[in-house]
Design an enzyme around this catalytic site. Structure first.
Site, short mmCIF file in Angstrom:
data_model
loop_
_atom_site.label_atom_id
_atom_site.label_comp_id
_atom_site.label_asym_id
_atom_site.label_seq_id
_atom_site.Cartn_x
_atom_site.Cartn_y
_atom_site.Cartn_z
N HIS A 180 -3.35 27.73 36.42
CA HIS A 180 -3.29 28.44 37.72
C HIS A 180 -2.97 30.02 37.45
CE1 HIS A 180 -3.07 25.02 40.91
NE2 HIS A 180 -4.25 24.80 39.93
N GLU A 189 -0.85 31.79 38.40
CA GLU A 189 0.70 32.01 38.01
C GLU A 189 1.03 31.78 36.47
OE1 GLU A 189 -0.55 30.41 40.55
OE2 GLU A 189 0.68 30.32 42.20
N CYS A 216 2.87 25.19 40.75
CA CYS A 216 3.57 26.67 40.24
C CYS A 216 4.59 27.10 40.75
CB CYS A 216 2.20 27.60 40.67
SG CYS A 216 0.88 27.39 39.91
N ALA A 250 -36.46 37.02 53.36
CA ALA A 250 -37.07 38.29 53.21
C ALA A 250 -38.06 38.48 53.89
CB ALA A 250 -37.81 38.26 51.63
N ARG A 259 -32.19 32.22 36.91
CA ARG A 259 -32.82 32.74 35.55
C ARG A 259 -32.69 34.07 35.27
NH1 ARG A 259 -36.32 31.31 39.15
NH2 ARG A 259 -38.01 32.67 39.56
#
Ligand code: AOF
Ligand code: ZN
Length: 340
Positions: free
Chosen positions: A44, A46, A80, A150, A206
């Site tokens: 993580h 931290e 953590c 579109a 791609r």
């Protein structure tokens, strides 16, 4: 905290199902350590920040900034909050609490009980925005949904007569590249049967870097021919149909859905079960309209190309008042709307 958010953003598209998190350690007004979470299963933010500090003795008089509440549980990695306590870091500044049920305030509680000074809510809105997918997934129990299409200058998604051999492109190379970038950042891409039959899209990335994502193809009667790109096994495809095919195909799976019920809700439920936190709905019009009507969307990306068809398939109907951003790709424009 702003630096934490910047660092976290390096993980965009590669931390799923984990959130993007950044952390900075400050000692006497100097940054002595930085880190971010790169990938699920890896350390993580931290941990990376603490590891980057050369002189660990400074930690006991430092402040650690982290854009998300430090975790309190044993997941793929240990908690953590325990690490922060072990290193005797006296002050913790947190962007936002973690909506994940196993953490959700427990990290903060643990730190406070150990005597750390804890400040919660520094750049809170920005820290939540950073993980809009993760928050939506855990709080609304569905993926974060991008609608994308579109249209021409005069508002059409396709001309009246569609050319079977070469679908007519509305947008330019730069817009298309941006779509591939979007795909690389999200976890799944949904298309309807007609879109597949008309355009035979590959739905890969791609023109950008990064992973190819899960393709989700709605195909009620499983009529998309095996020769079509969505059937290739270069990336996974999930077919949603009325009658599922029990044969085994590499990288291909099937789920039954009820076509007399709301499609968007069933898609959300299915993808939630599969731990998918974000989805791009790439059309066609009918499917986009269903997500709009069901109010199951978060952002709409509308690319407007510099062509006009004069007649044809009208673009989806929706309230365009929540415009957030406009991007220019040479003669194309991208309008980004937010469902607020
Ligand atoms: C943090 N810092 O950088 C991240 C956190 O399976 P694990 O051990 O990786 O735990 C995943 C959960 O931990 C994830 O669902 C989220 O609640 C939290 N992610 N927490 O303190 C980090 N990535
Ligand atoms: Zn953690």
């Amino acid at each position: 905290m702003s630096r934490c958010i910047d660092l976290a953003t390096n993980g965009l598209g590669s931390t799923y199902p984990n959130p993007m998190v950044g952390s900075v350690i400050v000692c006497e007004n100097k940054i002595i350590g930085e880190g971010w979470h790169r990938k699920s299963g890896e350390p993580h933010a931290e941990v990376n920040a603490i590891n980057s500090v050369e002189n660990k003795e400074l930690l006991s008089k430092s402040t650690i900034y982290v854009s998300l509440e430090p975790c309190s549980h044993f997941g793929k990695t240990p908690p953590c909050s325990d690490l922060i306590i072990r290193h005797k870091i006296p002050k913790v500044v947190i962007g936002t609490t973690d909506p994940f049920a196993k953490v959700c305030g427990n990290g903060i509680k643990k730190l406070k009980e150990a005597g750390c000074e804890v400040i919660v809510g520094a750049l809170e809105k920005e820290s939540q925005e950073l993980n809009k997918r993760f928050f939506t997934f855990h709080q609304k129990k569905r993926p974060y949904i991008f609608l994308k299409w579109a249209e021409t200058r005069d508002g059409f998604m396709a001309p009246k007569i569609r050319n079977k051999i070469a679908p007519q492109w509305i947008t330019n190379l730069y817009s298309r590249q941006y779509v591939h970038k979007m795909r690389s950042q999200e976890q799944a891409i949904l298309v309807g049967t007609n879109t597949v039959l008309h355009d035979n899209p590959k739905l890969n990335t791609r023109d950008w870097f990064g992973e190819n994502r899960l393709r989700v193809a709605v195909d009620k009667d499983l009529k998309i021919p095996r020769t079509f790109s969505v059937w290739n096994d270069e990336q996974p495809t999930l077919f949603l149909s009325e009658n599922i095919d029990n044969k085994l195909f590499k990288n291909t799976s099937f789920e039954r859905i009820d076509f007399s019920e709301s499609l968007p809700q069933q898609v959300c439920d299915l993808l939630f079960e599969k731990n998918i936190q974000s989805l791009i709905v790439e059309g066609g019009r009918a499917i986009l309209q269903q997500f709009i009507e069901a109010n199951l969307w978060d952002e709409a990306f509308v690319f407007v190309g510099n062509v006009s068809f004069e007649s044809g398939l009208k673009s989806p109907d929706f309230q365009r008042k929540t415009l957030q951003e406009v991007k220019d790709f040479e003669e194309d424009k991208l309008f980004i709307y937010r469902n607020l």
